[in-house]
Every structure is written in C-alpha cells, then in structure tokens.
Design a protein around this motif. Structure first.
Motif, PDB file in Angstrom:
ATOM      1  N   LEU A   1       0.828  -1.199   0.000  1.00 47.51           N
ATOM      2  CA  LEU A   1       0.000   0.000   0.000  1.00 47.51           C
ATOM      3  C   LEU A   1       0.867   1.255   0.000  1.00 47.51           C
ATOM      4  N   ARG A   2       1.926   1.249   0.827  1.00 47.06           N
ATOM      5  CA  ARG A   2       2.816   2.417   0.857  1.00 47.06           C
ATOM      6  C   ARG A   2       3.455   2.651  -0.515  1.00 47.06           C
ATOM      7  N   LEU A   3       3.945   1.591  -1.133  1.00 49.74           N
ATOM      8  CA  LEU A   3       4.655   1.736  -2.396  1.00 49.74           C
ATOM      9  C   LEU A   3       3.734   2.079  -3.561  1.00 49.74           C
ATOM     10  N   LEU A   4       2.434   1.896  -3.382  1.00 46.99           N
ATOM     11  CA  LEU A   4       1.505   2.304  -4.433  1.00 46.99           C
ATOM     12  C   LEU A   4       1.497   3.821  -4.614  1.00 46.99           C
ATOM     13  N   ALA A   5       2.112   4.543  -3.689  1.00 41.57           N
ATOM     14  CA  ALA A   5       2.290   5.985  -3.884  1.00 41.57           C
ATOM     15  C   ALA A   5       3.162   6.264  -5.102  1.00 41.57           C
ATOM     16  N   LEU A   6       3.935   5.248  -5.555  1.00 40.88           N
ATOM     17  CA  LEU A   6       4.790   5.392  -6.732  1.00 40.88           C
ATOM     18  C   LEU A   6       4.054   5.091  -8.030  1.00 40.88           C
ATOM     19  N   ALA A   7       2.840   4.563  -7.951  1.00 39.40           N
ATOM     20  CA  ALA A   7       2.112   4.151  -9.153  1.00 39.40           C
ATOM     21  C   ALA A   7       1.888   5.349 -10.074  1.00 39.40           C
ATOM     22  N   PRO A   8       2.278   5.248 -11.341  1.00 39.73           N
ATOM     23  CA  PRO A   8       2.118   6.380 -12.274  1.00 39.73           C
ATOM     24  C   PRO A   8       0.659   6.766 -12.436  1.00 39.73           C
ATOM     25  N   GLY A   9       0.383   8.055 -12.292  1.00 30.74           N
ATOM     26  CA  GLY A   9      -0.981   8.528 -12.437  1.00 30.74           C
ATOM     27  C   GLY A   9      -1.902   8.050 -11.339  1.00 30.74           C
ATOM     28  N   GLY A  10      -1.344   7.432 -10.288  1.00 32.39           N
ATOM     29  CA  GLY A  10      -2.163   6.941  -9.190  1.00 32.39           C
ATOM     30  C   GLY A  10      -2.910   5.664  -9.497  1.00 32.39           C
TER      31      GLY A  10
ATOM     32  N   ALA B   1      -3.804  -4.742 -27.827  1.00 28.57           N
ATOM     33  CA  ALA B   1      -4.280  -3.396 -28.160  1.00 28.57           C
ATOM     34  C   ALA B   1      -5.217  -2.859 -27.084  1.00 28.57           C
ATOM     35  N   GLU B   2      -6.068  -3.729 -26.547  1.00 26.55           N
ATOM     36  CA  GLU B   2      -6.983  -3.295 -25.486  1.00 26.55           C
ATOM     37  C   GLU B   2      -6.209  -2.954 -24.218  1.00 26.55           C
ATOM     38  N   TRP B   3      -5.211  -3.750 -23.900  1.00 26.83           N
ATOM     39  CA  TRP B   3      -4.350  -3.454 -22.742  1.00 26.83           C
ATOM     40  C   TRP B   3      -3.681  -2.094 -22.920  1.00 26.83           C
ATOM     41  N   LEU B   4      -3.165  -1.836 -24.113  1.00 27.27           N
ATOM     42  CA  LEU B   4      -2.491  -0.567 -24.370  1.00 27.27           C
ATOM     43  C   LEU B   4      -3.476   0.593 -24.268  1.00 27.27           C
ATOM     44  N   ARG B   5      -4.683   0.394 -24.745  1.00 27.56           N
ATOM     45  CA  ARG B   5      -5.697   1.455 -24.671  1.00 27.56           C
ATOM     46  C   ARG B   5      -6.037   1.803 -23.228  1.00 27.56           C
ATOM     47  N   LEU B   6      -6.260   0.769 -22.418  1.00 29.29           N
ATOM     48  CA  LEU B   6      -6.618   1.009 -21.017  1.00 29.29           C
ATOM     49  C   LEU B   6      -5.454   1.582 -20.216  1.00 29.29           C
ATOM     50  N   ARG B   7      -4.234   1.114 -20.490  1.00 29.39           N
ATOM     51  CA  ARG B   7      -3.076   1.542 -19.693  1.00 29.39           C
ATOM     52  C   ARG B   7      -2.405   2.792 -20.236  1.00 29.39           C
ATOM     53  N   ARG B   8      -2.848   3.274 -21.392  1.00 28.70           N
ATOM     54  CA  ARG B   8      -2.136   4.385 -22.038  1.00 28.70           C
ATOM     55  C   ARG B   8      -1.901   5.583 -21.107  1.00 28.70           C
ATOM     56  N   PRO B   9      -2.907   6.107 -20.383  1.00 30.02           N
ATOM     57  CA  PRO B   9      -2.616   7.252 -19.496  1.00 30.02           C
ATOM     58  C   PRO B   9      -1.547   6.925 -18.451  1.00 30.02           C
ATOM     59  N   ALA B  10      -1.618   5.730 -17.859  1.00 33.17           N
ATOM     60  CA  ALA B  10      -0.633   5.355 -16.848  1.00 33.17           C
ATOM     61  C   ALA B  10       0.741   5.154 -17.465  1.00 33.17           C
ATOM     62  N   LEU B  11       0.785   4.601 -18.681  1.00 33.80           N
ATOM     63  CA  LEU B  11       2.078   4.382 -19.340  1.00 33.80           C
ATOM     64  C   LEU B  11       2.746   5.704 -19.695  1.00 33.80           C
ATOM     65  N   LEU B  12       1.960   6.656 -20.178  1.00 33.88           N
ATOM     66  CA  LEU B  12       2.522   7.973 -20.481  1.00 33.88           C
ATOM     67  C   LEU B  12       2.998   8.661 -19.208  1.00 33.88           C
ATOM     68  N   ALA B  13       2.228   8.489 -18.123  1.00 37.11           N
ATOM     69  CA  ALA B  13       2.651   9.066 -16.838  1.00 37.11           C
ATOM     70  C   ALA B  13       3.919   8.399 -16.340  1.00 37.11           C
ATOM     71  N   ALA B  14       4.041   7.078 -16.543  1.00 41.53           N
ATOM     72  CA  ALA B  14       5.250   6.358 -16.121  1.00 41.53           C
ATOM     73  C   ALA B  14       6.469   6.884 -16.853  1.00 41.53           C
ATOM     74  N   ALA B  15       6.338   7.126 -18.157  1.00 41.46           N
ATOM     75  CA  ALA B  15       7.462   7.653 -18.935  1.00 41.46           C
ATOM     76  C   ALA B  15       7.862   9.038 -18.436  1.00 41.46           C
ATOM     77  N   ARG B  16       6.867   9.876 -18.180  1.00 41.67           N
ATOM     78  CA  ARG B  16       7.170  11.225 -17.703  1.00 41.67           C
ATOM     79  C   ARG B  16       7.852  11.195 -16.338  1.00 41.67           C
TER      80      ARG B  16
END
Length: 681
Positions: free
Chosen positions: A276-285, A403-418
């Motif tokens: 739970l503590r480390l979920l503070a690192l999750a991109p985009g929450g 493709a569906e995985w990429l669509r759903l995760r896209r905001p988090a993946l872009l946040a992870a890169a940033r």
C-alpha cells in the motif's frame, strides 16, 4: 472518458454503485441551473456556459456528488457527458494541453501533435460551441485550469469539482460540502456491516459517524475494517477511533480521515502495508497486479489478491471492470489518501528500497510493452520467438488483447514515462521505457494516430539526451520532433529543430543524422518558399552522400535539387539535376524511378519552351515504364504525352495516347499522379 463506479472520496458502499444522502445539495444544484444568471437578468443572452461548482476537501464525497448529478442530468444533454481530471491523485496538476487532448479524444477529434495549449483549448471550445454537452471537470486546482475550457455556448453546462472557490470566473456560486448527515452516514456503514450490528448499537454507529466527521472516505475505511471483522462490534470501533491520538500538526478538518486511515493501516499484515505504501509510486495513481508485483517483488497472482483485499478495505478504488484475470483489473489510489501514503513511504521505507521498487516497476513495464509490440509481428520473426520465452503472465493471447491493454493503460504508461524522466536517477530505464512505448503505440495505433503521444515522448527523449550529453539520441529526437512539426505546417519550428539536429549530429560524428538534417533543412526552406536556400542545403546533403558513395540517396537528392531549381525558375540547373537523377536510377537498376525522373525532365523542358524535346523525353520515359512492367505509371505518362500533344496542336495523336492509357489501366482505377514540380503546372 468513462465515469468510475467508485471515485475519490466517493459515497459508495460495499456494492460500489450506491449513493447516499446529499439530497439537499442535489436540490440546490438543480435550482442553481435554473437560476437566472447575471446576463439574463440584464437582458443579454449568456455568452458562456453556466458553471456549477462543488467545493470540498478530498474525501468529502465531492466527486461522487458530481457523478450523481451528472447521471441525473445526462438526459438533458443529448451530446453526452465529457469528463476530464485536472489534478492527479498524487497532487500533480494535469497540464492544460493534456486535459484538452483528453477531451478532444472523447469527441473523436484528432489533435495536431505539438500544438500548444492555446490552440488545443480553442479546438475544445469550438467543438463544444455546436453541441449541447455537460462538461465535468474533476479536481480543478483553480480558475486558471477551468476558464480556458469553458465553451462559448449557453446550451452547455460545466460541472466543476474543486477544493475552494474558482475566483475569477463570474456568476459561480459554490455548493460547499461538509460531512454527511448522521442518517446517511449510518446507511453507508450499513452496506459494509449489515443491518444487525447497526441495529444492536445505533448510538455507537452515530458515534462513528461523528468521529469520522461525516466524511465518506473515512466512513468507507471504517466500513471496510468492520466488513473484514464480522465479530467486531460497532462500539469497539468507536472506542478505538476515540483512543487514537492525532499525529503531527494537522488541520482539524483532516483529522477524522487521518484517524480512520491509521486504524485500517495498522491492522494490515506487513506485506499488504508495504504494498500500500509503495503504491504511492504508481504512475498517475493507478496500478494493476503487474505494477504491484514489481513494486514489492512478489508474484502477479499474490499481488492481485492483495490489491483486491485493499480495495475491499476501502484503500483503493476499482477503476476498470473485472475481466478475464485478476491481473487485468486496474486500481486507483484515492486522492484523499495519496498524501498519507506518500508520507508513510517516506517515513518507513529507505530511499534505496524506494528507488529499487521504482526500477523494478519500470523494468516490468518495459517487458510488457515489448510483449505488446511483439504480438503484432508475423509468425517466425525474432520478436515472436523472443516473446515465446517470456513468462506466461507477461504475454498476450493475441494482438486484439494487447491493443486493449495498451488502450486502457495508455494514461498510466505515459505518466510512467514522464515520471521516469523527471526522476533523473533512472535515465537508462527511462530511455528504454520511452523507446518501448513509442514502438508499441506505433505498432497498434499507427504513427499518424499516435502522433500526439509520440511528440511528447520524443520531447522526453530529448530532455534525457541533453541532460546526459547523448548527442546521437539528441539528434534523433530533434529530427523526429521536427518531422512532426513539418507535417502539421509549423515549418519555422521545424527549421529551428532541424538546425539543432544538425549541430547535435556533428557533435556525435554521426554522418546519417548530419546528412538527414541537412536534407531536412533544405525541405523546410522549400516549405517556406525560399528556393535558393533549399537548393543550397540540398546541394550540401548531396555532396556528403557522394563522398560516402550512397548512390540511392544521391539520386534522390538530385531529384530534390531539381525540384527546388524548377520552383525557382532555373530551368537549366533543374534539367541537369533531373538528368543526373535519371542516370543515377539507371545505374541502380530502378526503372520506375528512372521513368519518373525522365518525366520531370520532360516537364522542365516544356516549362523552358522546348516542347519537341519534352515530347521526345516523355516517350523515352514511357518506354522505361513499359520495361519496368509498371502499367499504372506507364498510363500516367501516356496521359502526360497526350497533354503535351494537345499543346502542340495534335489532338488526334493525343486521343490515341489517352485511349492507350485507358487500356493500360483497365480495372485498376486511375493512374499514378505525377506531381507537379513547379508552380506553373
């Protein structure tokens, strides 16, 4: 953008989709919609959409109330409900450019890559000006985030959620939320505990509602604690809450949620508490089982089970519906709890452990992205063979699932890169992550559809390359960005970047980047109508290709040089360049390209007032096209011949050539278009 079943600070019970209380607030908000605004009172038509503001602290149920109001109003707005979030759960303000793109995506409107926020917000306002839409702006930081998105259309309604007033936006009366009334708070608790425990001790339930300050987020945490302990009494929880001391200096309004969180957190097993503590690192929450597994170093199955348990306890919200496996479900850290988790992580986890957890998460994401791209490759390719050696949990059943995985995760993946780039200590991983994400987006969405995302990713690569002095990667990123600028009509911006790429390529001693940049500088000058500079830069690029013996590029550059000279009206130099291009293609054995180059020679001869020579050259081009077996090109050249014969006053011969072109085309459709190389054509 879809609404979430359980939102930040939401008033959702164990069922995840119930709404409790707030009837007075809903009535007041409906009345505010019907209330005449200042413009209407003065006899003028309202120039902009009405703004409703729901104000309250995170955890007060403000977003859940907005969700409920939007649901009830949806039928009044036939063009739908648009929703975007203006602040991430971790507290980072979402850039206006990102919020505007999200809204344009929801409207299925393509946004130009590299466009600034003013252009994008104007596109949003123009799109909403002709629609009757409810615009839901969640977690706005201030009026500066809301004002650029307000449509100039009184038929639209803007529903904003914020912590305080939106000073600067006229005619807005905030609906300020405090705690829920005791009856509604107890109803919310009952969805977790069942009716028996509440009925046995109603006074203790009222005491819990009071200790929680009526805050839905705190009540959900207490309800989750009670649901996990069916033998615990409501009175016991009330006693525990009263006995918890306040930690640190907290505002009075923040203490109920902090105590409820502490009660639940201290009851967790060490492994679940650490996750739970480390979920503070999750991109985009947001996180899934793979993210949590990488953060704590456990199996995906174990991580999925723990995430499910944490969601049941109220620590997380489920933001994607159940799918085939627990690993596919996404969870969100509530914005009200994100600061508490980060404070705990900083206090209890050593910096080296946190950095290692972040590195594991990024490494897992890179592997998932590689698997996502590899599934699009043909059978037997090296990527597919490598994919077969990956763990089963990382693989995708087919390209559609990837493709569906990429669509759903896209905001988090872009946040992870940033976030990886902003970190600064994991640049190697950040570069690999961005590269993998670029390839996956291009493979599944195509470079044109993914261009807005790719533009931002190339900017991230550029920042890392400049920080680390990686001149080769800097040149590549600048070239990619400049290409996108050029494609969207920003020729001046492209020219600046191409020149910077040339400097970086020279610093890296990279002949490919240097040659590519010089050619592109020429193309940018050509787009700007500066034919002299275009020809000069094409000549420089040509000289470099000649010294390196790159014959195909040499022939192509002779053609580009011929084009620039043609536009400038220097027909003698244009003819020499196009003839050199044709000779180069002949040496390479590229007959179709040779025929096209000869066609351009004929065109320039016609511009130069030499129609007989043009006719002879065009016939030669037709013969080379015939030898190449390219019927469509041959037909296009026959049509070119017909046009020339018409100008020479021989319509009968022109008709014969047009008939020949028709026979060559048959059922193949129209001929190739041989583009004009002069403004005179």
């Amino acid at each position: 953008m879809t609404d979430q079943a359980v939102d930040v600070g939401g008033q959702a019970g164990a069922s995840g989709n119930q709404f409790f209380g707030r009837q007075r607030e809903l009535k007041a908000l409906r009345a505010d919609i019907e209330r005449a605004g200042l413009d209407t009172i003065s006899g003028r038509k309202a120039p902009r959409a009405r703004v409703l503001l729901i104000a309250g602290r995170p955890g007060s149920g403000r977003t859940a109330l907005a969700d409920e109001l939007a649901r009830r109003l949806a039928d009044d707005y036939p063009d739908g409900v648009l929703r975007t979030r203006l602040t991430e759960p971790g507290g980072r303000r979402v850039p206006m450019e990102q919020a505007a793109r999200a809204l344009l995506d929801s409207l299925s409107i393509a946004s130009p890559p590299g466009a600034d926020e003013d252009e994008l917000t104007e596109m949003v306002r123009e799109a909403l000006a002709v629609r009757r839409t409810l615009l839901f702006l969640d977690d706005a930081g201030d009026a500066e985030q809301v004002d650029p998105l307000l449509p100039d259309n009184s038929d639209c309604l803007v529903l904003a959620v914020a912590q305080g007033p939106l000073t600067g936006i006229p005619d807005v009366r905030p609906c300020t939320l405090g705690g829920m009334d005791a009856k509604s708070a107890i109803e919310l608790l009952r969805t977790f505990t069942g009716s028996v425990r509440i009925t046995v001790d109603p006074q203790a339930a009222e005491s819990i509602a009071e200790e929680c300050g009526g805050l839905p987020a705190a009540l959900v945490l207490i309800g989750g604690w009670l649901a996990a302990r069916p033998r615990a009494s409501v009175a016991d929880v009330a006693k525990r809450l009263r006995g918890l001391p306040d930690v640190g200096e907290q505002p009075t309004s923040a203490r109920p949620l902090a105590r409820a969180f502490r009660l639940g957190y201290e009851s967790l097993p060490p492994s679940a508490a650490g996750m739970l503590r480390l979920l503070a690192l999750a991109p985009g929450g947001t996180a899934d089982a793979h993210t949590a597994s990488a953060l704590v170093g456990c199996s995906v199955q174990a991580a999925g089970s723990t995430l499910h348990e944490l969601a049941a306890l109220g620590f997380l919200h489920t933001v994607a519906g159940p799918s085939s496996t627990a690993a596919d479900v996404q969870y969100e850290v509530p914005g009200a709890l994100a600061p508490l988790l980060r404070a705990l992580m900083e206090a209890q986890d050593r910096p080296a452990e946190v950095q290692l957890a972040r590195a594991r998460m990024l490494e897992r994401t890179v592997r998932q992205l590689r698997a996502c791209r590899a599934v699009t490759e043909p059978d037997g390719s090296p990527a597919v063979k490598k994919l077969a050696g990956m763990p089963r949990a990382l693989r995708f059943a087919n390209a559609a699932a990837a493709a569906e995985w990429l669509r759903l995760r896209r905001p988090a993946l872009l946040a992870a890169a940033r976030l990886a780039v902003e970190d600064g200590d994991l640049d190697t991983l950040a570069r690999r992550l961005v590269a993998a994400l670029v390839r996956a987006l291009a493979a599944h969405r195509g470079t044109e559809a993914a261009a807005p995302d790719l533009y931002g990713l190339h900017q991230l690569v550029l920042s890392v390359a400049q920080r680390r002095g990686l001149h080769r990667e800097e040149a590549a990123a600048l070239l990619n960005l400049a290409d996108l600028d050029a494609q969207t009509g920003r020729a001046k911006d492209a020219l600046v970047r191409y020149r910077a790429a040339l400097d970086a390529g020279r610093a890296a001693h990279d002949p490919y980047a240097t040659g590519r940049a010089m050619e592109s500088v020429g193309a940018a000058h050509q787009d700007l109508g500066d034919w002299q500079r275009a020809a000069d830069w094409y000549g420089r690029a040509l000289a470099q290709r000649q010294t390196r013996g790159e014959r195909a590029d040499e022939a192509r550059l002779y053609g580009r040089l011929g084009t620039a000279h043609t536009y400038a009206g220097r027909y003698g130099e244009a003819l020499r360049s196009w003839r050199a291009a044709a000779a180069g293609y002949r040496r390479l054995g590229d007959l179709p390209s040779q025929a096209r180059a000869l066609s351009e020679v004929a065109r320039v001869q016609e511009y130069a007032g030499r129609p007989e020579e043009s006719l002879h050259t065009c016939r030669e081009a037709v013969e080379w096209a015939r030898q190449a077996g390219d019927a469509r090109l041959q037909a296009a050249l026959q049509l070119r011949l017909a046009d020339t014969l018409d100008r020479l006053g021989d319509p009968a011969a022109a008709r014969l050539h047009r008939a020949t072109a028709g026979r060559l085309l048959g059922e193949e459709g129209s001929a190739y278009e041989i583009r004009s190389t002069s403004a005179k054509d």
